[in-house]
Design an enzyme around this catalytic site. Structure first.
Site, PDB file in Angstrom:
ATOM      1  N   HIS A 100      12.084  -5.071  -4.424  1.00  0.00           N
ATOM      2  CA  HIS A 100      11.106  -6.099  -4.079  1.00  0.00           C
ATOM      3  C   HIS A 100      11.876  -7.359  -3.684  1.00  0.00           C
ATOM      4  O   HIS A 100      11.898  -8.330  -4.422  1.00  0.00           O
ATOM      5  CB  HIS A 100      10.211  -6.337  -5.307  1.00  0.00           C
ATOM      6  CG  HIS A 100       8.988  -7.143  -5.033  1.00  0.00           C
ATOM      7  ND1 HIS A 100       8.323  -7.841  -6.017  1.00  0.00           N
ATOM      8  CD2 HIS A 100       8.289  -7.358  -3.901  1.00  0.00           C
ATOM      9  CE1 HIS A 100       7.271  -8.448  -5.489  1.00  0.00           C
ATOM     10  NE2 HIS A 100       7.236  -8.175  -4.213  1.00  0.00           N
ATOM     11  N   ARG A 125      -3.956  -6.882  -6.308  1.00  0.00           N
ATOM     12  CA  ARG A 125      -3.556  -5.603  -6.905  1.00  0.00           C
ATOM     13  C   ARG A 125      -4.081  -5.539  -8.336  1.00  0.00           C
ATOM     14  O   ARG A 125      -4.191  -6.559  -9.010  1.00  0.00           O
ATOM     15  CB  ARG A 125      -2.032  -5.467  -6.929  1.00  0.00           C
ATOM     16  CG  ARG A 125      -1.418  -5.277  -5.556  1.00  0.00           C
ATOM     17  CD  ARG A 125       0.081  -5.135  -5.618  1.00  0.00           C
ATOM     18  NE  ARG A 125       0.738  -6.391  -5.898  1.00  0.00           N
ATOM     19  CZ  ARG A 125       1.128  -6.806  -7.087  1.00  0.00           C
ATOM     20  NH1 ARG A 125       0.981  -6.020  -8.156  1.00  0.00           N
ATOM     21  NH2 ARG A 125       1.710  -7.977  -7.242  1.00  0.00           N
ATOM     22  N   ASP A 151       9.807  -9.223   1.899  1.00  0.00           N
ATOM     23  CA  ASP A 151       9.194  -8.647   0.695  1.00  0.00           C
ATOM     24  C   ASP A 151       9.888  -7.394   0.157  1.00  0.00           C
ATOM     25  O   ASP A 151       9.938  -7.214  -1.039  1.00  0.00           O
ATOM     26  CB  ASP A 151       7.722  -8.326   0.990  1.00  0.00           C
ATOM     27  CG  ASP A 151       6.912  -8.046  -0.269  1.00  0.00           C
ATOM     28  OD1 ASP A 151       7.070  -8.797  -1.241  1.00  0.00           O
ATOM     29  OD2 ASP A 151       6.136  -7.077  -0.274  1.00  0.00           O
ATOM     30  N   CYS A 177       6.076 -16.076  -5.395  1.00  0.00           N
ATOM     31  CA  CYS A 177       7.068 -17.053  -5.891  1.00  0.00           C
ATOM     32  C   CYS A 177       7.936 -17.573  -4.751  1.00  0.00           C
ATOM     33  O   CYS A 177       9.036 -18.074  -4.973  1.00  0.00           O
ATOM     34  CB  CYS A 177       7.956 -16.436  -6.959  1.00  0.00           C
ATOM     35  SG  CYS A 177       7.125 -16.213  -8.535  1.00  0.00           S
ATOM     36  N   TYR A 184      -7.985  -3.936  -0.659  1.00  0.00           N
ATOM     37  CA  TYR A 184      -6.990  -5.007  -0.744  1.00  0.00           C
ATOM     38  C   TYR A 184      -5.587  -4.495  -0.359  1.00  0.00           C
ATOM     39  O   TYR A 184      -5.181  -3.403  -0.769  1.00  0.00           O
ATOM     40  CB  TYR A 184      -6.954  -5.629  -2.151  1.00  0.00           C
ATOM     41  CG  TYR A 184      -5.805  -6.597  -2.251  1.00  0.00           C
ATOM     42  CD1 TYR A 184      -5.885  -7.841  -1.646  1.00  0.00           C
ATOM     43  CD2 TYR A 184      -4.604  -6.234  -2.854  1.00  0.00           C
ATOM     44  CE1 TYR A 184      -4.801  -8.712  -1.652  1.00  0.00           C
ATOM     45  CE2 TYR A 184      -3.511  -7.087  -2.863  1.00  0.00           C
ATOM     46  CZ  TYR A 184      -3.621  -8.321  -2.256  1.00  0.00           C
ATOM     47  OH  TYR A 184      -2.543  -9.166  -2.246  1.00  0.00           O
ATOM     48  N   LYS A 192       3.436  -1.428  -0.927  1.00  0.00           N
ATOM     49  CA  LYS A 192       3.866  -1.293  -2.328  1.00  0.00           C
ATOM     50  C   LYS A 192       3.900   0.173  -2.767  1.00  0.00           C
ATOM     51  O   LYS A 192       4.804   0.593  -3.502  1.00  0.00           O
ATOM     52  CB  LYS A 192       2.934  -2.080  -3.241  1.00  0.00           C
ATOM     53  CG  LYS A 192       2.808  -3.535  -2.874  1.00  0.00           C
ATOM     54  CD  LYS A 192       4.137  -4.248  -2.966  1.00  0.00           C
ATOM     55  CE  LYS A 192       3.961  -5.737  -2.728  1.00  0.00           C
ATOM     56  NZ  LYS A 192       5.232  -6.437  -2.799  1.00  0.00           N
ATOM     57  N   SER A 237       5.820 -11.539  -7.137  1.00  0.00           N
ATOM     58  CA  SER A 237       4.843 -11.853  -6.098  1.00  0.00           C
ATOM     59  C   SER A 237       4.450 -13.329  -6.159  1.00  0.00           C
ATOM     60  O   SER A 237       4.292 -13.889  -7.246  1.00  0.00           O
ATOM     61  CB  SER A 237       3.591 -11.005  -6.303  1.00  0.00           C
ATOM     62  OG  SER A 237       3.953  -9.656  -6.426  1.00  0.00           O
ATOM     63  N   ARG A 273      -4.473 -14.095   2.307  1.00  0.00           N
ATOM     64  CA  ARG A 273      -3.282 -13.560   2.974  1.00  0.00           C
ATOM     65  C   ARG A 273      -3.345 -13.682   4.487  1.00  0.00           C
ATOM     66  O   ARG A 273      -4.418 -13.809   5.066  1.00  0.00           O
ATOM     67  CB  ARG A 273      -3.161 -12.058   2.630  1.00  0.00           C
ATOM     68  CG  ARG A 273      -3.004 -11.771   1.139  1.00  0.00           C
ATOM     69  CD  ARG A 273      -1.581 -11.960   0.718  1.00  0.00           C
ATOM     70  NE  ARG A 273      -1.377 -11.732  -0.713  1.00  0.00           N
ATOM     71  CZ  ARG A 273      -0.225 -11.297  -1.227  1.00  0.00           C
ATOM     72  NH1 ARG A 273       0.794 -11.024  -0.464  1.00  0.00           N
ATOM     73  NH2 ARG A 273      -0.100 -11.148  -2.532  1.00  0.00           N
TER      74      ARG A 273
HETATM   75  C1  OXD Z   1       2.818  -8.684  -3.627  1.00  0.00           C
HETATM   76  C2  OXD Z   1       2.779  -8.637  -2.145  1.00  0.00           C
HETATM   77  O1  OXD Z   1       1.756  -8.715  -4.263  1.00  0.00           O
HETATM   78  O2  OXD Z   1       3.847  -8.704  -1.539  1.00  0.00           O
HETATM   79  O3  OXD Z   1       3.933  -8.698  -4.162  1.00  0.00           O
HETATM   80  O4  OXD Z   1       1.694  -8.491  -1.568  1.00  0.00           O
HETATM   81 MN    MN Z   2       5.578  -8.556  -2.823  1.00  0.00          MN
END
Ligand code: OXD
Ligand code: MN
Length: 584
Positions: A227, A70, A278, A251, A198, A207, A249, A366
């Site tokens: 989130h 992002r 998420d 973590c 992406y 998002k 993100s 990913r």
């Molecule tokens: C982020 C995702 O970047 O969940 O938080 O992809």
């Molecule tokens: Mn996320």
């Protein structure tokens, strides 16, 4: 005859007139459609087949190397008034923004097919779910959206019933970082994204819709779009309590949402159920509790850091029918990233692997897989009314200061804990990694309006009949003087979650400190865990001088949201600062 789909048809016609695709395809979400898209992408080289014996139905996509995360500076929230976007967002005047991006969309789909993707965020029959339609010229986006959302005919039928939907217009353009924008128009329930393929920039249901637009919708309609992962913890008596947890993100939300209980817990009958990893939409129910749904239907997880030890459930989830993006591959064509057994031969860019070029898999590589493939997935994730939330957790990545776990004394204190969250940055967003930044409620990149108004919205849930979840702050990432993690994390995090649930049920008294309640000696179940002496004390220490400095920094941060900073948060910060001073 006019139909509730007139607005949709008119918008699709308008988009086609602008982008001028060769063809328009309305997605029905069927398996046959998915299979045909995959076949086309294999042919065009957009996808590479992985080893179909070890990983049936798995494919690899290599993105443009300049399009791997992002990009916050190109992500805009275009409210009519700049002040409503807040200092937490980048803003552009809506008319200027439309003009700028429409010029890019003009003719951009010549020679391409325009796909129209109706999708539903949340269980298809849930009153808490909301629909959207994404228009895109990327078959990779279509395939990912089919995994990540309830996409196709059923969503279209719901849109016809509801008569409303979020409009998302997307083109990969030329994948040129100089011609890339991700724009949100919350008042119009619209998104326009150009120049990136992406995930977070291109799978608009995630998002863009489920957080930035939905956070704004939630504020107007009285709910929260967060989130957060949602996990169910089943105790040996068979009772299940649900926890929602916000982390920035990369973590470990995915790991926490499907953790494997430590051996002793498994023996005693503890189980973990995954609702989401998420995003969490929470609505107050008639009984005053908060009920949550996961608006997504898939995981778009970070691959590095996923292995047998950290997250066996994720490995099983992604062993079939998964789209991988930017991972490396082994000699026998299996997906690979740092931490997995085996050796990479080809890196994420398709080059022969050479350590001189950096990691074999991109740090933000990913996997996209259906939630239903997860061994711990629960059908409660489909419950139309959502699951009741007993505890809310805020967690950051902090090498020092933040104790393993602290409970807020009440809702206002909990909202402050969320608002002051700090975390060291990760590879999920472009930019430096490992720098401490404030990330209130882990929503810094995702809150679609002014943080000051958002804090007020959170505080407003504290009404007379409300039975709100308890709020906790955790930090799995505290290190000792030698830079070693103090807490083992992963499955052992259940020990901390169990303590939280004991607190909720009145089964643990805790130990008060100026910053909140920490576990009293003996309250955390450490059976079977070989913690060196003094470690738990180190994990739970409240470093008074450090916290005074932290609160001074928090004051400066919070005041950046004045004049919209709610007075209640200012008072709460002052209360804790005074309590710290008094404990001197
Ligand atoms: C982020 C995702 O970047 O969940 O938080 O992809
Ligand atoms: Mn996320």
């Amino acid at each position: 005859m006019s139909s509730k789909l007139d607005a949709l048809n008119a918008w699709v016609a308008e988009a086609a007139a602008l982008a001028k695709p060769d063809a328009v395809h309305w997605c029905d979400g069927s398996q046959a459609e998915y299979d045909a898209l995959i076949a086309d992408m294999l042919q065009s080289g957009t996808l590479v087949a992985l080893n179909q014996h070890t990983h049936p139905g798995c494919y690899l996509h290599r993105s443009n190397p300049a399009d791997v995360a992002r990009v916050e500076r190109l992500t805009l929230v275009c409210h009519p008034q700049e002040a409503d976007a807040g200092p937490n967002n980048h803003w552009m005047d809506p008319a200027a923004a439309h003009a700028k991006i429409d010029a890019m969309f003009d003719g951009c789909m010549r020679g391409r097919t325009m796909y129209v993707i109706p999708y539903c965020m949340g269980p298809i029959d849930s009153p808490l779910a909301r629909c959207g339609v994404e228009i895109t010229d990327s078959p990779y986006v279509v395939a990912n959206m089919r995994i990540m959302t309830r996409m196709g005919a059923a969503a279209l039928a719901r849109i016809e019933r509801d008569g409303s939907f979020v409009k998302g217009l997307h083109s990969i353009g030329e994948l040129d970082p100089e011609r890339r924008w991700i724009m949100h128009f919350p008042a119009e329930l619209a998104i326009k994204s150009f120049g990136s393929g992406y995930g977070g920039n291109a799978l608009l249901g995630k998002k863009c819709h489920a957080l930035r637009i939905a956070s704004y919708q939630g504020r107007t309609e009285g709910w929260l779009a967060e989130h957060m992962l949602i996990v169910g913890i089943e105790n040996p008596q068979g009772e299940i309590r649900y926890i929602a947890a916000a982390f920035p993100s990369a973590c470990g939300k995915t790991n926490l949402s499907m953790l494997i209980p430590p051996e002793g817990y498994r023996r005693d009958g503890w189980k973990v159920w995954t609702v989401g990893d998420d995003i969490c939409w929470m609505h107050p129910g008639e009984d005053g509790r908060l009920y949550a749904i996961n608006p997504e239907a898939g995981f778009f997880g970070v691959a590095p850091g996923t292995n047998r030890k950290t997250n066996p459930n994720a490995l099983e989830t992604i062993s079939h029918d998964t789209i991988y993006t930017n991972v490396a591959v082994t000699a026998d064509n299996q997906p690979w990233w740092e931490g997995l057994p085996g050796t990479p031969v080809t890196d994420w860019q398709g080059r022969p692997y050479d350590p001189a070029n950096g990691p074999a898999a991109h740090p933000n590589s990913r996997f996209t897989a259906s939630v239903r493939q997860c061994p711990t997935w629960t059908d409660q994730a489909e419950a139309p009314q959502g699951v009741p939330i007993s505890a809310i957790v805020f967690g950051g990545r902090r090498a020092s200061l933040q104790p393993l776990v602290v409970q807020a004394r009440d809702w206002t204190h909990g909202v402050l804990m969320g608002a002051m969250m700090g975390s060291e940055t990760t590879a999920a967003a472009a930019g430096a990694v490992g720098v401490l930044r404030r990330d209130s409620m882990a929503m810094k990149p995702f809150c679609g309006y002014h943080y000051g108004d958002y804090f007020t919205h959170w505080l407003d849930f504290d009404r007379p009949a409300a039975k709100l979840p308890a709020i906790f702050q955790v930090n799995w990432f505290r290190k000792d003087a030698d830079g070693k993690f103090l807490w083992p994390g992963f499955g052992d995090n259940l020990r901390v979650l169990e303590w939280m649930l004991k607190r909720v049920e009145g089964g643990a008294t805790g130990k008060p400190t100026p910053i909140g309640t920490v576990p009293a000696p003996g309250e955390l179940n450490l059976e079977g865990l070989d913690l060196e002496p003094g470690r738990l004390e180190a994990l739970l220490t409240v470093d008074q001088a450090g916290w005074q400095a932290e609160l001074a920094d928090v004051e400066t941060y919070l005041e950046s949201f004045a004049p919209r900073l709610p007075e209640a948060l200012r008072r709460e910060r002052d209360r804790i600062a005074q309590a710290l001073a008094a404990s001197d």
